[in-house]
Write an enzyme that holds these catalytic residues in place. Structure first.
Site, PDB file in Angstrom:
ATOM      1  N   SER A   1      -1.301 -90.803  10.790  1.00  0.00           N
ATOM      2  CA  SER A   1      -2.147 -91.723  11.646  1.00  0.00           C
ATOM      3  C   SER A   1      -1.639 -93.185  11.839  1.00  0.00           C
ATOM      4  O   SER A   1      -1.428 -93.606  10.697  1.00  0.00           O
ATOM      5  CB  SER A   1      -3.682 -91.497  11.520  1.00  0.00           C
ATOM      6  OG  SER A   1      -4.215 -92.601  12.189  1.00  0.00           O
ATOM      7  N   LYS A   2      -1.300 -93.702  13.013  1.00  0.00           N
ATOM      8  CA  LYS A   2      -1.036 -95.166  12.778  1.00  0.00           C
ATOM      9  C   LYS A   2      -1.925 -95.969  12.405  1.00  0.00           C
ATOM     10  O   LYS A   2      -1.828 -97.369  12.040  1.00  0.00           O
ATOM     11  CB  LYS A   2      -0.485 -95.555  14.132  1.00  0.00           C
ATOM     12  CG  LYS A   2      -1.653 -95.224  15.342  1.00  0.00           C
ATOM     13  CD  LYS A   2      -0.890 -95.754  16.699  1.00  0.00           C
ATOM     14  CE  LYS A   2      -2.116 -95.733  17.851  1.00  0.00           C
ATOM     15  NZ  LYS A   2      -1.717 -95.962  19.022  1.00  0.00           N
ATOM     16  N   ARG A   3      -3.245 -95.633  12.302  1.00  0.00           N
ATOM     17  CA  ARG A   3      -4.395 -96.461  12.039  1.00  0.00           C
ATOM     18  C   ARG A   3      -4.427 -96.332  10.419  1.00  0.00           C
ATOM     19  O   ARG A   3      -5.085 -97.401   9.719  1.00  0.00           O
ATOM     20  CB  ARG A   3      -5.783 -95.945  12.334  1.00  0.00           C
ATOM     21  CG  ARG A   3      -5.822 -96.117  13.990  1.00  0.00           C
ATOM     22  CD  ARG A   3      -7.090 -95.701  14.512  1.00  0.00           C
ATOM     23  NE  ARG A   3      -7.194 -94.244  14.492  1.00  0.00           N
ATOM     24  CZ  ARG A   3      -6.991 -93.506  15.269  1.00  0.00           C
ATOM     25  NH1 ARG A   3      -6.302 -93.868  16.246  1.00  0.00           N
ATOM     26  NH2 ARG A   3      -7.037 -92.312  15.117  1.00  0.00           N
ATOM     27  N   ARG A   4      -3.827 -95.402   9.774  1.00  0.00           N
ATOM     28  CA  ARG A   4      -4.090 -95.321   8.198  1.00  0.00           C
ATOM     29  C   ARG A   4      -2.666 -95.264   7.721  1.00  0.00           C
ATOM     30  O   ARG A   4      -2.666 -95.791   6.474  1.00  0.00           O
ATOM     31  CB  ARG A   4      -4.823 -94.080   8.219  1.00  0.00           C
ATOM     32  CG  ARG A   4      -4.889 -93.494   6.685  1.00  0.00           C
ATOM     33  CD  ARG A   4      -5.576 -92.480   6.383  1.00  0.00           C
ATOM     34  NE  ARG A   4      -4.864 -91.027   6.988  1.00  0.00           N
ATOM     35  CZ  ARG A   4      -5.308 -90.638   7.988  1.00  0.00           C
ATOM     36  NH1 ARG A   4      -6.500 -90.729   8.407  1.00  0.00           N
ATOM     37  NH2 ARG A   4      -4.512 -89.730   8.547  1.00  0.00           N
TER      38      ARG A   4
END
Length: 455
Positions: free
Chosen positions: A223-226
């Protein structure tokens, strides 16, 4: 930014296209204005080029822009409406929920037989067959079947008449002659809808292949958020594009045998989309770094020195520009080449050569500057002041100092290394001291002794 999963998908498509004498088609699906910026398009093209996919090859075609085919998308929708395969619907989401009692059940077919004509605000829905099933022939996943009764009458054009992604995608594939679609498994749920559209437009669906999802060490989808997922970020950190290509090709597929580090040409020759594993693929950053280290060590010294250039200037380099000595760096580069896993590691490996004083790593200082470190520093300083200044003689001096203190060379040189370089791990100490020169080494030993005394 270009997701490593997208890069893997692109490489698999590229391999299949080149193997078969076919064409890799780059299409920019730019109908969502909020997600469409020229610099992002340039980023995609640049990222593809970095992994060897570009318009200099006869197998490359594009980029095409989905927004430029909008008239054809509308025509296809009207064709489906005229043939009875689509209808207009004026239901709101709230009305559907009120009738079904749930937001999860999807559309209930209320407008199927109302015979509505187009008006602003009315969406166009595809008329999904009531019975039977849609079988997707997938080169990786076999033949998953989807009951048509579980596929709602999905929207193909919004209330303002603009086509949605599903039909735009199918029409573009038709117009561009796409015969094989190789993409991530998250798109598998869309495939029966797209296949129904292909068939309703009188065309044979393409060959499908849905690649396994890429996960992190916790088996969670990247995930690009993580997670760090952008190809550009890895390249900017000093991962070589050849190493990235090699590693990405192995996320779900293997060439067989024990050899994993292979040039792309060999990977392409061996690759078979049918042999891709359907299970999730672990993006192991440590393994990627190990791959990259192998590629770095395979460079000739001149190529390695040139590849390091971006990390030897601001904003990466902590030294003053005038303090940098290219000749000194080229001398030490082969020593560093065996020790770095990514090119950005070159900066902390050589900074002590170009700084007035080393940057002390706190952990290294605490580890090395204990016990009889002060006495070792003083004895070494005395003996080094009169020693011949070459790596072999410098090593002999520290071996003798260590022997007087009952220490093996590794223990004896630890405080000297930290005093000279700031760290316990780094380039070979004696070659580094030879390059620094007698005056700078003795000054650093004096400074470390004073600092230790002050503590």
């Amino acid at each position: 930014m270009f997701h490593v999963g997208g890069a893997r998908s692109a490489l698999y498509n590229w391999a299949v296209a080149r193997q078969s004498g076919g064409t890799f088609v780059l299409r920019i699906e730019d109908t969502d204005a909020a997600r469409n910026k020229p610099e992002w398009i340039e980023g995609i093209i640049s990222a593809l080029s970095a992994i060897g996919i570009n318009d200099s090859d006869a197998a490359f075609e594009g980029p095409y822009f989905q927004s430029q085919n909008a008239d054809r998308h509308r025509e296809a929708g009207l064709q489906l409406f005229t043939s009875g395969r689509a209808y207009y619907c004026d239901c709101t989401r709230e009305q559907v929920t009120e009738r079904t009692g749930s937001q999860q059940l999807g559309y209930d077919g209320f407008c199927r037989d109302r015979g509505l004509a187009y008006e602003a605000g009315r969406a166009m829905r595809f008329r999904t067959p009531d019975e039977g099933e849609t079988v997707v022939v997938d080169l990786i996943r076999g033949e998953p079947a989807f009951p048509n009764s579980a596929i709602e009458d999905f929207v193909i054009a919004r209330g303002d008449g603009s086509p949605v992604f599903l039909i735009a995608n199918v029409v573009d594939d038709l117009d561009e002659g796409i015969t094989q679609v190789i993409r991530g498994e998250e798109h598998l749920s869309n495939t029966p809808k797209q296949q129904l559209l292909w068939e309703a437009l009188g065309a044979k669906p393409p060959v499908w292949a849905h690649l396994p999802v890429i996960v992190n060490e916790k088996r969670q989808k990247l995930s690009k958020r993580r997670d760090k997922v952008a190809l550009e970020d890895y390249l900017a950190e000093g991962y070589l594009s050849e190493a990235m290509v090699n590693y990405l090709m192995l996320l779900g597929w293997g060439p067989g045998g024990d050899q994993e580090i292979l040039p792309y040409e060999e990977l392409e020759r061996l690759f078979r989309i049918e042999d891709v594993n359907g299970s999730s693929a672990f993006f192991d950053v440590k393994k990627l770094a190990a791959f990259n280290g192998e590629y770095i060590r395979a460079l000739d010294p001149e190529a390695f020195a040139a590849a390091c250039a971006p990390w030897l200037v601001a904003p990466y380099a902590p030294w003053k520009p005038e303090a940098f000595d290219q000749a000194v760096f080229e001398t030490v580069a082969p020593l560093a080449q065996t020790r770095v896993a990514v090119l950005s590691e070159i900066t902390p490996n050589v900074d002590f050569l170009f700084l007035d004083e080393p940057v002390f790593d706190a952990t290294s200082w605490a580890k090395a500057m204990k016990g009889d470190a002060a006495e070792v520093l003083r004895d070494a300083r005395t003996d080094l002041a009169a020693a011949p200044w070459n790596a072999g003689d410098l090593k002999a001096v520290l071996e003798a100092v260590g022997a007087r203190h009952g220490l093996k060379l590794g223990k004896a040189q630890a405080p000297i290394r930290v005093a000279v370089t700031g760290r316990t791990i780094g380039l070979p100490l004696f070659e580094s001291m030879e390059l620094l020169g007698r005056d700078r080494v003795l000054a650093r030993l004096d400074a470390a002794t004073e600092r230790l005394a002050a503590q």
